[in-house]
Design an enzyme around this catalytic site. Structure first.
Site, PDB file in Angstrom:
ATOM      1  N   GLU A  44     -72.738 -51.788  74.774  1.00 36.95           N
ATOM      2  CA  GLU A  44     -71.848 -51.959  73.637  1.00 36.95           C
ATOM      3  C   GLU A  44     -71.302 -53.392  73.719  1.00 36.95           C
ATOM      4  O   GLU A  44     -70.788 -53.784  74.770  1.00 36.95           O
ATOM      5  CB  GLU A  44     -70.693 -50.941  73.713  1.00 36.95           C
ATOM      6  CG  GLU A  44     -69.829 -51.013  72.483  1.00 36.95           C
ATOM      7  CD  GLU A  44     -68.691 -49.989  72.467  1.00 36.95           C
ATOM      8  OE1 GLU A  44     -68.600 -49.175  73.403  1.00 36.95           O
ATOM      9  OE2 GLU A  44     -67.909 -50.032  71.498  1.00 36.95           O
ATOM     10  N   ARG A 270     -73.656 -43.879  88.726  1.00 33.67           N
ATOM     11  CA  ARG A 270     -73.236 -45.225  88.372  1.00 33.67           C
ATOM     12  C   ARG A 270     -72.909 -45.999  89.624  1.00 33.67           C
ATOM     13  O   ARG A 270     -72.646 -45.423  90.683  1.00 33.67           O
ATOM     14  CB  ARG A 270     -72.073 -45.205  87.389  1.00 33.67           C
ATOM     15  CG  ARG A 270     -70.783 -44.624  87.912  1.00 33.67           C
ATOM     16  CD  ARG A 270     -69.756 -44.435  86.813  1.00 33.67           C
ATOM     17  NE  ARG A 270     -69.293 -45.691  86.260  1.00 33.67           N
ATOM     18  CZ  ARG A 270     -69.435 -46.055  84.988  1.00 33.67           C
ATOM     19  NH1 ARG A 270     -70.045 -45.264  84.130  1.00 33.67           N
ATOM     20  NH2 ARG A 270     -68.967 -47.196  84.565  1.00 33.67           N
ATOM     21  N   LYS A 280     -65.186 -51.669  81.954  1.00 34.93           N
ATOM     22  CA  LYS A 280     -65.031 -52.772  81.001  1.00 34.93           C
ATOM     23  C   LYS A 280     -63.590 -52.845  80.496  1.00 34.93           C
ATOM     24  O   LYS A 280     -63.080 -53.931  80.244  1.00 34.93           O
ATOM     25  CB  LYS A 280     -65.964 -52.523  79.824  1.00 34.93           C
ATOM     26  CG  LYS A 280     -67.037 -53.575  79.700  1.00 34.93           C
ATOM     27  CD  LYS A 280     -67.705 -53.460  78.364  1.00 34.93           C
ATOM     28  CE  LYS A 280     -69.034 -52.757  78.493  1.00 34.93           C
ATOM     29  NZ  LYS A 280     -69.645 -52.458  77.211  1.00 34.93           N
TER      30      LYS A 280
HETATM   31  P1  ATP Z   1     -67.827 -49.227  81.393  1.00 37.03           P
HETATM   32  O1  ATP Z   1     -67.910 -47.821  81.889  1.00 37.03           O
HETATM   33  O2  ATP Z   1     -67.809 -50.255  82.458  1.00 37.03           O
HETATM   34  O3  ATP Z   1     -66.758 -49.442  80.389  1.00 37.03           O
HETATM   35  P2  ATP Z   1     -69.839 -48.674  79.506  1.00 37.03           P
HETATM   36  O4  ATP Z   1     -70.649 -47.567  80.013  1.00 37.03           O
HETATM   37  O5  ATP Z   1     -68.864 -48.354  78.462  1.00 37.03           O
HETATM   38  O6  ATP Z   1     -69.210 -49.488  80.694  1.00 37.03           O
HETATM   39  P3  ATP Z   1     -71.947 -49.789  78.003  1.00 37.03           P
HETATM   40  O7  ATP Z   1     -72.022 -51.125  77.378  1.00 37.03           O
HETATM   41  O8  ATP Z   1     -71.857 -48.605  77.129  1.00 37.03           O
HETATM   42  O9  ATP Z   1     -70.713 -49.856  78.966  1.00 37.03           O
HETATM   43  O10 ATP Z   1     -73.101 -49.595  79.064  1.00 37.03           O
HETATM   44  C1  ATP Z   1     -74.448 -49.881  78.820  1.00 37.03           C
HETATM   45  C2  ATP Z   1     -75.300 -49.126  79.799  1.00 37.03           C
HETATM   46  O11 ATP Z   1     -74.970 -49.498  81.142  1.00 37.03           O
HETATM   47  C3  ATP Z   1     -75.124 -47.635  79.692  1.00 37.03           C
HETATM   48  O12 ATP Z   1     -76.393 -47.041  79.687  1.00 37.03           O
HETATM   49  C4  ATP Z   1     -74.354 -47.263  80.920  1.00 37.03           C
HETATM   50  O13 ATP Z   1     -74.688 -45.992  81.373  1.00 37.03           O
HETATM   51  C5  ATP Z   1     -74.769 -48.341  81.923  1.00 37.03           C
HETATM   52  N1  ATP Z   1     -73.713 -48.571  82.899  1.00 37.03           N
HETATM   53  C6  ATP Z   1     -72.429 -48.884  82.652  1.00 37.03           C
HETATM   54  N2  ATP Z   1     -71.721 -48.970  83.790  1.00 37.03           N
HETATM   55  C7  ATP Z   1     -72.585 -48.706  84.801  1.00 37.03           C
HETATM   56  C8  ATP Z   1     -72.456 -48.627  86.226  1.00 37.03           C
HETATM   57  N3  ATP Z   1     -71.299 -48.865  86.844  1.00 37.03           N
HETATM   58  N4  ATP Z   1     -73.564 -48.327  86.942  1.00 37.03           N
HETATM   59  C9  ATP Z   1     -74.742 -48.113  86.332  1.00 37.03           C
HETATM   60  N5  ATP Z   1     -74.927 -48.163  85.006  1.00 37.03           N
HETATM   61  C10 ATP Z   1     -73.864 -48.454  84.234  1.00 37.03           C
HETATM   62 MG    MG Z   2     -70.547 -46.747  77.184  1.00 38.85          MG
END
Ligand code: ATP
Ligand code: MG
Length: 572
Positions: A44, A270, A280
Site C-alpha cells: 500500500e 512476518r 508502518k
Molecule cells: P505494516 O504491517 O508494517 O503496516 P502492511 O502489511 O500494512 O505493513 P503493506 O504495504 O500492506 O504493508 O504490505 C505489503 C506486503 O508486505 C503484504 O503482502 C504484507 O503481508 C507484507 N509484509 C508487511 N510487513 C511484513 C513483515 N514484517 N514481514 C513479512 N512480510 C510483510
Molecule cells: Mg497491509
C-alpha cells in the site's frame, strides 16, 4: 536510477527450502494453473518499505524467478486517506535496489475500481450483498463475540432492486460519509468473525491520488485484494499469518463471482526484528514527529534507511534467506542482520585507517623533516585487492581510547613506559604524557620508536600485546563520521503496554564526530563507497551529506560479531 550495488547475478537467486516451495512444486507436478507460477508484491503506498517487506519481496519475486514464473508489482491503493504517488515512487526505487524487477507488470488496484464496482452489483444481483444503514459502532455491536453469535442487520433482507438503487446512490455521492455501507451477506453466526457480513464498500468522500474525485465509495481490502489477484491471474497469493482468518473470505468472494482465476492464499510468518519497530503506522509516527530524520534515516529498518546506512542489497537478501520461511511468528535478533552485512563486507571492503577521537603523539627520535611510505594491505581476505602506501612521519594521531595513563588490569594498549605496535609501521613506546595545565586533560604523548621494528616485528622477537591504528598528522585530512546504535534501548519496544514505544527510544542512537582524522587515500573516496576502518567497523560514504572535500561517513556496523557469539552460546 542506477543500481550499481547489484553486481550479483540475480538469475541464480534461490529461496530457502520451505512449505511454500513444497506447495508450488506439488502444484507444478499436478499441472495446476496450467503449470504457471504467478505471484505479486502488493504494497500500500502509504509509507516506505521496511525490511519486513523485503522478506515478502524476496519471496514473491524469488519464487517467480526460481520457477520460471512472473511476479507483479501491484499497488494496493484502495484507501485514499494516506496514499500518495511519492510513496509509490519510493517503493519502486527500493524494490529495484533490492535487485528485483516487475518488467512491464506494474499494476494499481485503483485501476480495477470499475471492475470492483461491477462485481459488487453482481453480488447484489446474486442476493449476496446488501446496503446497510447501521453505524460503524452498531455494526461492531451486532457482530457478537467469538463465543456469541452476531445479530443480523435489520437491513439485511432488502430486495435486490432496493439494494441496487441505494448502492448506485452511494456511488453517485448522494449520501454523507459513513451513512451507508455495502456488506456481504454471509453468516452472522459463523465461528469465523470475518465471515459475519463483512463490509465490501464504504462511503469516503475523499480525493484519491490517482482517481481524483471520481469515487465516493472505496472497496475494503478483503474484497479488493482477492479480486485484484484473480484479475491479474495470480496463482499463489502470499501474505502474512495475520490474514489466516481472512482466507475464508478471500475464497468466498471468488466463489460467488464469475472469475476465471482462483488464486491460492498462503500465509507465512512476518518478520520482526529486535530493537526496532516494524509497523508502518509506528514508523510514520517516528518520521512525522521528527524523532528520526525522514524515512531514510539510517537508524530506521526501512529499505531507504538501510540503504542510506550503507547496507548492500545482497546482504539484505542473504539475511532474508537465513531467516527462512516459517508458519509461526518469531522475532529475529537484529545482530543477524548486522552479521550478514559484516560477513559480506569482510570479503569485499577495502581496509583503511581512520582515527575518530584523535590523540596526538610525537615520535621524539624520528627526524623532523622525514616522510616515509609504508606498505599497507588493502584486504587480507582478497589477494587481488593489492596494497597501498601510507605515509608515516614524526607526528601522528592514535585513538584516545587506545591510551590509559593508569591502565586497568585488562588494558593492554598504550600506557606510560609500555610498548605497542603501530599497524604496518613500528613499535613505539610512550615516554611522557603532556597535559593541559588548566584542565588536566591529556593533549599529547611523547613516544620513541624502534627503527628496527619496521613492518611490525622486532629482530629480537620481543612481543607487544597490542596493535594500534594511526594516521600521520601532516598527511591526514578531516572528515565527519556518524556512529549509529539501536534505535530503541530495549529489544522489544512495544512489549510494555503501560508505556508508549517512543519512551524506549535510544537517545544515543546517533553520535556525530567531527574532525576525524582520515588516511590520505580516502581523499579519492566517492559517494556510496564502503570501507573497513581498521578496528572500528565498516563505513559508507553518505551520498547526500558528503561534499567533494569533506566526506561524511556512516558507520554501517562495528566489527564485533555479536551474532557469532549468540551462535556459540546456543550450540553449547
Ligand atoms: P505494516 O504491517 O508494517 O503496516 P502492511 O502489511 O500494512 O505493513 P503493506 O504495504 O500492506 O504493508 O504490505 C505489503 C506486503 O508486505 C503484504 O503482502 C504484507 O503481508 C507484507 N509484509 C508487511 N510487513 C511484513 C513483515 N514484517 N514481514 C513479512 N512480510 C510483510
Ligand atoms: Mg497491509
Amino acid at each position: 536510477m542506477e543500481h550499481k550495488d547489484n553486481k550479483y547475478n540475480m538469475n541464480s537467486y534461490k529461496t530457502p527450502p520451505s512449505f511454500i516451495k513444497d506447495i508450488i512444486e506439488e502444484d507444478l507436478k499436478n499441472n495446476k494453473n496450467e503449470g504457471r507460477v504467478h505471484t505479486r508484491f502488493p504494497p500500500e503506498p502509504n509509507g516506505c518499505l521496511h525490511i519486513g517487506h523485503a522478506k515478502s519481496i524476496c519471496l514473491n519475486f524469488g519464487f517467480a524467478k526460481e520457477y520460471n514464473g512472473l511476479c507483479n508489482l501491484r499497488f494496493d491503493d484502495t484507501n485514499p486517506e494516506t496514499e500518495s504517488a511519492e510513496f509509490a515512487q519510493f517503493i519502486q526505487d527500493d524494490i529495484r535496489w533490492l535487485g528485483f524487477d516487475w518488467e512491464e507488470r506494474l499494476f494499481y488496484a485503483s485501476d480495477y475500481f470499475v471492475k470492483f464496482y461491477e462485481y459488487a452489483e453482481t453480488l447484489i444481483q446474486l442476493g449476496k450483498a446488501y446496503v446497510c444503514e447501521l453505524t460503524e459502532e452498531e455494526i461492531r455491536q451486532y457482530r457478537g463475540t467469538v463465543k456469541q453469535a452476531g445479530i443480523e442487520s435489520p437491513y439485511r433482507n432488502r430486495s435486490c432492486e432496493e439494494n441496487l438503487i441505494l448502492f448506485r446512490k452511494m456511488k453517485a455521492g448522494e449520501f454523507p460519509n459513513a451513512s451507508y455501507t455495502l456488506r456481504a451477506k454471509i453468516d452472522m453466526a459463523s465461528p469465523n468473525m470475518k465471515m459475519r457480513d463483512p463490509l465490501i464498500y464504504r462511503i469516503r468522500k475523499k480525493r484519491h491520488y490517482r482517481t481524483g474525485d471520481k469515487w465516493n465509495i472505496y472497496p475494503m481490502y478483503d474484497y479488493a485484494h482477492c479480486l485484484s489477484d484473480s484479475i491479474e491471474g495470480i496463482t499463489h497469493s502470499l501474505c502474512t499469518l495475520e490474514f489466516d482468518n481472512n482466507r475464508a473470505l478471500y475464497n468466498w468472494f471468488l466463489d460467488q463471482l464469475p472469475v476465471k482465476q482462483l488464486p491460492q492464499q498462503i500465509e507465512f510468518a512476518r518478520l520482526n526484528l529486535t530493537h526496532t519497530v516494524m509497523s508502518k503506522r509506528k514508523l510514520t509516527l517516528l518520521v512525522n514527529e521528527k524523532a528520526v530524520d525522514g524515512w531514510d534515516d539510517p537508524r530506521l529498518p526501512t529499505i531507504a534507511g538501510l540503504r542510506r546506512r550503507g547496507y548492500t542489497p545482497s546482504s539484505i537478501r542473504k539475511f532474508v534467506e537465513k531467516v527462512g520461511i516459517a508458519k509461526s511468528d518469531s522475532t529475529v535478533d537484529i545482530a543477524l542482520l548486522e552479521h550478514c552485512v559484516r560477513d559480506e563486507l569482510n570479503a569485499t571492503a577495502q581496509r583503511v585507517m581512520a582515527v575518530l577521537k584523535p590523540l596526538k603523539i610525537t615520535i621524539t627520535n624520528y627526524p623532523d623533516n622525514k616522510d616515509e611510505y609504508l606498505t599497507a594491505i588493502n584486504n587480507p581476505e582478497d589477494k587481488n585487492a593489492g596494497s597501498r602506501m601510507i605515509p608515516f612521519s614524526r607526528e601522528l594521531y592514535i585513538e584516545q581510547d587506545d591510551f590509559m595513563e593508569t591502565p586497568s588490569k585488562k588494558f593492554f594498549r598504550l600506557a606510560p613506559g609500555r610498548e605497542v605496535r603501530l599497524r604496518y609501521a613500528y613499535f613505539i613506546k610512550c615516554e611522557e604524557v603532556i597535559k593541559d595545565e588548566s584542565t588536566g586533560e591529556i593533549i599529547e604523548l611523547l613516544c620513541t620508536y624502534d627503527h628496527q621494528t619496521k613492518g611490525g616485528s622486532a629482530p629480537d622477537n620481543r612481543k607487544v600485546k597490542a596493535t594500534l591504528h594511526w594516521v600521520s598528522a601532516k598527511h591526514c585530512y578531516n572528515g565527519t563520521v556518524r556512529l549509529y546504535d539501536h534505535l530503541f534501548k530495549t529489544p522489544d519496544p512495544v512489549a510494555d503496554e503501560q508505556n508508549d514505544f517512543r519512551t524506549q527510544l535510544n537517545k544515543e542512537s546517533l553520535v556525530t564526530l567531527q574532525n576525524c582524522k582520515l588516511e590520505p587515500s580516502l581523499k579519492q573516496s566517492t559517494p556510496c563507497q564502503r570501507f573497513q576502518f581498521e578496528r572500528l567497523g565498516y563505513f559508507f560514504v553518505d551520498p547526500q551529506d558528503s561534499k567533494p572535500d569533506s566526506p561524511m561517513f556512516n558507520r554501517i556496523v562495528t566489527l564485533k560479531d555479536t551474532w557469532a557469539k549468540i551462535l556459540k552460546k546456543t550450540s553449547k
